[in-house]
Design a protein around this motif. Structure first.
Motif, PDB file in Angstrom:
ATOM      1  N   PRO A 106      12.088 -15.683   4.728  1.00  0.00           N
ATOM      2  CA  PRO A 106      10.936 -14.869   5.122  1.00  0.00           C
ATOM      3  C   PRO A 106       9.820 -15.722   5.699  1.00  0.00           C
ATOM      4  CG  PRO A 106      10.994 -15.154   2.738  1.00  0.00           C
ATOM      5  CD  PRO A 106      12.260 -15.741   3.275  1.00  0.00           C
ATOM      6  N   ASP A 107       9.167 -15.210   6.703  1.00  0.00           N
ATOM      7  CA  ASP A 107       7.977 -15.852   7.236  1.00  0.00           C
ATOM      8  C   ASP A 107       6.934 -14.769   7.463  1.00  0.00           C
ATOM      9  OD1 ASP A 107       8.504 -14.598   9.757  1.00  0.00           O
ATOM     10  OD2 ASP A 107       9.867 -16.222  10.254  1.00  0.00           O
ATOM     11  N   VAL A 108       5.747 -15.197   7.828  1.00  0.00           N
ATOM     12  CA  VAL A 108       4.632 -14.254   7.948  1.00  0.00           C
ATOM     13  C   VAL A 108       4.912 -13.205   9.015  1.00  0.00           C
ATOM     14  CG1 VAL A 108       2.193 -14.020   8.513  1.00  0.00           C
ATOM     15  CG2 VAL A 108       2.961 -15.941   7.109  1.00  0.00           C
ATOM     16  N   ARG A 130       7.794 -12.137  10.264  1.00  0.00           N
ATOM     17  CA  ARG A 130       8.869 -11.221   9.873  1.00  0.00           C
ATOM     18  C   ARG A 130       8.383 -10.235   8.803  1.00  0.00           C
ATOM     19  NH1 ARG A 130      14.140 -11.285  10.672  1.00  0.00           N
ATOM     20  NH2 ARG A 130      14.022 -13.373  11.565  1.00  0.00           N
ATOM     21  N   THR A 131       7.606 -10.738   7.867  1.00  0.00           N
ATOM     22  CA  THR A 131       7.093  -9.871   6.812  1.00  0.00           C
ATOM     23  C   THR A 131       6.169  -8.803   7.382  1.00  0.00           C
ATOM     24  OG1 THR A 131       7.238 -11.663   5.177  1.00  0.00           O
ATOM     25  CG2 THR A 131       5.781  -9.810   4.657  1.00  0.00           C
ATOM     26  N   ILE A 132       5.285  -9.199   8.286  1.00  0.00           N
ATOM     27  CA  ILE A 132       4.362  -8.238   8.901  1.00  0.00           C
ATOM     28  C   ILE A 132       5.131  -7.197   9.713  1.00  0.00           C
ATOM     29  CG2 ILE A 132       2.520  -7.962  10.593  1.00  0.00           C
ATOM     30  CD1 ILE A 132       1.402 -10.638   9.672  1.00  0.00           C
ATOM     31  N   ALA A 133       6.136  -7.649  10.472  1.00  0.00           N
ATOM     32  CA  ALA A 133       6.931  -6.720  11.278  1.00  0.00           C
ATOM     33  C   ALA A 133       7.658  -5.712  10.392  1.00  0.00           C
ATOM     34  CB  ALA A 133       7.937  -7.499  12.133  1.00  0.00           C
ATOM     35  N   THR A 134       8.236  -6.196   9.296  1.00  0.00           N
ATOM     36  CA  THR A 134       8.916  -5.294   8.355  1.00  0.00           C
ATOM     37  C   THR A 134       7.935  -4.292   7.756  1.00  0.00           C
ATOM     38  OG1 THR A 134      10.508  -7.036   7.784  1.00  0.00           O
ATOM     39  CG2 THR A 134      10.294  -5.193   6.248  1.00  0.00           C
ATOM     40  N   LEU A 135       6.766  -4.788   7.387  1.00  0.00           N
ATOM     41  CA  LEU A 135       5.751  -3.923   6.780  1.00  0.00           C
ATOM     42  C   LEU A 135       5.312  -2.840   7.756  1.00  0.00           C
ATOM     43  CD1 LEU A 135       4.024  -3.644   4.190  1.00  0.00           C
ATOM     44  CD2 LEU A 135       2.317  -5.077   5.302  1.00  0.00           C
ATOM     45  N   VAL A 136       5.033  -3.224   8.992  1.00  0.00           N
ATOM     46  CA  VAL A 136       4.571  -2.257  10.000  1.00  0.00           C
ATOM     47  C   VAL A 136       5.652  -1.216  10.279  1.00  0.00           C
ATOM     48  CG1 VAL A 136       3.928  -1.997  12.422  1.00  0.00           C
ATOM     49  CG2 VAL A 136       2.918  -3.827  11.061  1.00  0.00           C
ATOM     50  N   PHE A 137       6.903  -1.670  10.424  1.00  0.00           N
ATOM     51  CA  PHE A 137       7.992  -0.739  10.727  1.00  0.00           C
ATOM     52  C   PHE A 137       8.120   0.324   9.640  1.00  0.00           C
ATOM     53  CE2 PHE A 137      12.430   0.504  10.033  1.00  0.00           C
ATOM     54  CZ  PHE A 137      12.717   1.097  11.248  1.00  0.00           C
ATOM     55  N   TRP A 138       8.140  -0.097   8.373  1.00  0.00           N
ATOM     56  CA  TRP A 138       8.349   0.870   7.300  1.00  0.00           C
ATOM     57  C   TRP A 138       7.125   1.739   7.046  1.00  0.00           C
ATOM     58  CZ3 TRP A 138      12.726   2.616   5.579  1.00  0.00           C
ATOM     59  CH2 TRP A 138      13.861   1.850   5.792  1.00  0.00           C
ATOM     60  N   ILE A 139       5.941   1.233   7.354  1.00  0.00           N
ATOM     61  CA  ILE A 139       4.752   2.094   7.266  1.00  0.00           C
ATOM     62  C   ILE A 139       4.821   3.185   8.327  1.00  0.00           C
ATOM     63  CG2 ILE A 139       2.254   2.157   7.636  1.00  0.00           C
ATOM     64  CD1 ILE A 139       2.054  -0.531   6.242  1.00  0.00           C
ATOM     65  N   LEU A 140       5.292   2.838   9.524  1.00  0.00           N
ATOM     66  CA  LEU A 140       5.458   3.849  10.568  1.00  0.00           C
ATOM     67  C   LEU A 140       6.502   4.889  10.171  1.00  0.00           C
ATOM     68  CD1 LEU A 140       5.341   1.629  13.789  1.00  0.00           C
ATOM     69  CD2 LEU A 140       3.563   3.168  12.928  1.00  0.00           C
ATOM     70  N   VAL A 141       7.596   4.436   9.558  1.00  0.00           N
ATOM     71  CA  VAL A 141       8.597   5.374   9.057  1.00  0.00           C
ATOM     72  C   VAL A 141       7.981   6.292   8.010  1.00  0.00           C
ATOM     73  CG1 VAL A 141      10.739   5.572   7.743  1.00  0.00           C
ATOM     74  CG2 VAL A 141      10.547   3.866   9.555  1.00  0.00           C
ATOM     75  N   ALA A 169       9.631  -5.437   2.338  1.00  0.00           N
ATOM     76  CA  ALA A 169       8.632  -6.402   2.784  1.00  0.00           C
ATOM     77  C   ALA A 169       8.370  -7.475   1.730  1.00  0.00           C
ATOM     78  CB  ALA A 169       7.327  -5.688   3.133  1.00  0.00           C
ATOM     79  N   GLY A 170       8.395  -7.098   0.458  1.00  0.00           N
ATOM     80  CA  GLY A 170       7.997  -8.026  -0.601  1.00  0.00           C
ATOM     81  C   GLY A 170       9.120  -8.753  -1.306  1.00  0.00           C
TER      82      GLY A 170
END
Length: 449
Positions: free
Chosen positions: A208-210, A212-223, A341-342
């Motif tokens: 994990p890197d910053v 990738r974590t941000i991208a995962t977080l944004v994607f699932w928040i949009l979902v 994300a976490g």
């Protein structure tokens, strides 16, 4: 691709089909609130199937205990992610919820159409007694395997006292335990855990890197928030938009599970929005307590009533189903946000000594938490009436006390029989649940006649 997370039994890796089958069964049988559900997953995945080691299971549980929302569903999602990556997490998390959601929507329809849910008590009477025995077994097993030092035993005892006698906020207890473990490890004092077992990560997992974590977080928040666009596009009634917005906010503050938010939701739904009539939240809670899945499924009952009564133009039942599904989406999708994300970050820190010390102390606190839940659940299964006694009102010191004359002898017999089947005869969980459910249902029929 198979993945093993049990160093003691490396041949125990499941296939994806087995994962689906097992979590479908867990989702259909997950009665008893978080204590029963966590105990059921531990017994099935660690004890019987040996897909995970004790250390991996508890590491995942510790993280989930720190999150808002239904910790048992988050644990199911985490375990699925560990075994098969994102697809495993999605499948296990959904299967943990979908059976109970389907049942609660059906029962909500029966409730609003017939206004009578008393017949449900007999249907699941025996299951509760069996689940209580499973919860007791889980507390004993986890206590023996995790409370290996005096420090950990003190943390577990303190957590139980804080919750059972003082009703302190659940997040405060968990964070305090983690801080105590961190400080103990940092000071080089008594070891809190024998060490963290090394194991494989989920298939295809990347460091994990910053970004990738941000991208995962944004994607699932949009979902998570995608229903907003659907409601706008189809011109849905304002009541459904308000419903989704309200429960999206609730999903971020529901620390401690359903009981931490039910009083607030009931107040807002009745007094502020006028969605429910007084007493209907208790009826919904009774429905949710007799169905599998997370207890926060009671919130879908609220959504069903709002859609049934206020979603004009859709038809009452159709509006109710849409309302219930919107609340479920708002409540449960954040679990995937938190895990996907976490969890990679948490897994990367498994070998960190300070984090291990904090999480091992949280594990001990979780034993106290489950013991508190087990006693609460046991009181309400074995007694028809339980009251809260304030011993020192100014200090907030009190406890739940059963009315002894309200002891249910049939529930007591079923609990004792289930305990014998589990502890003495060593029967599996499913036979115990089936036998107890059948006996309880027959007993209720005899009593009614």
């Amino acid at each position: 691709m198979q993945n093993t997370l049990n160093d003691q039994n490396p041949g125990a890796a499941p296939s994806f089909r087995e994962l689906v089958a097992v979590f479908a069964r867990i989702g259909a049988l997950s009665f008893g609130g978080p204590a029963g559900q966590i105990g059921m997953m531990h017994k099935t995945l660690v004890e019987e199937r040996r897909w995970l080691s004790e250390e991996r299971f508890l590491h995942a549980l510790n993280y989930c205990m720190l999150l808002p929302g239904p910790e048992a569903q988050q644990l199911a999602t985490y375990i699925g992610w560990l075994l098969f990556g994102v697809r495993g997490g999605i499948v296990s998390g959904l299967l943990f919820v979908l059976p109970g959601l389907a049942i609660i929507l059906g029962l909500s329809a029966a409730y609003v159409l017939y206004q009578d849910a008393t017949w449900l008590a007999g249907l699941f009477f025996g299951l509760k007694a069996a689940v209580l025995a499973i919860v007791v077994e889980a507390v004993i097993r986890l206590g023996r395997r995790t409370l290996k030092t005096t420090f950990l035993r003190c943390v577990a005892a303190a957590a139980f006292v804080a919750l059972f006698f003082f009703s302190l906020p659940f997040p405060l207890v968990v964070f305090a335990a983690g801080l105590a473990g961190y400080l103990m490890t940092r000071a080089g004092g008594q070891q809190t855990q024998d060490g963290v077992a090394k194991g494989d990560g989920p298939p295809g997992a990347k460091t994990p890197d910053v970004a990738r974590t941000i991208a995962t977080l944004v994607f699932w928040i949009l979902v998570w928030q995608s229903p907003v666009l659907a409601l706008w596009a189809f011109g849905a009634p304002e009541s459904l938009s308000s419903l989704f917005a309200f429960f999206s906010k609730m999903a971020l503050v529901t620390f401690g599970g359903a009981y931490a938010v039910l009083a607030y939701v009931a107040q807002v739904a009745v007094a502020d929005y006028g969605w429910l009539k007084p007493g209907e939240m208790l009826d919904g809670l009774a429905l949710a307590e007799t169905t599998p899945g997370p207890l926060v499924l009671v919130l879908s009952f609220v959504g069903f009533l709002v859609g049934f009564r206020e979603a004009s133009g859709l038809g009452p039942v159709t509006g109710g189903i849409i309302g219930g599904l919107l609340v479920a989406w708002a409540t449960f999708v954040p679990s995937f946000v938190f895990i996907f994300a976490g969890a990679p970050l948490i897994e990367r820190l498994r070998g960190n000594a300070l984090l291990s010390g904090a999480l091992s102390a949280i594990t001990a606190a979780v034993v106290g938490v489950i013991l508190n839940l087990a006693i609460w659940f046991g009181l309400h299964v074995l007694f028809r009436e339980v009251r809260h006694v304030d011993l020192f009102a100014l200090a907030g010191f009190g406890l739940s006390v059963p009315v002894w004359s309200s002891l249910d002898p049939i529930a007591l017999v079923l609990f004792a029989a289930s305990s014998v089947m589990l502890f003495v005869l060593k029967l599996g969980m499913v036979p115990v649940l089936a036998i107890s459910a059948a006996a309880g249902f027959l007993a209720q029929i005899v009593l009614i006649q």
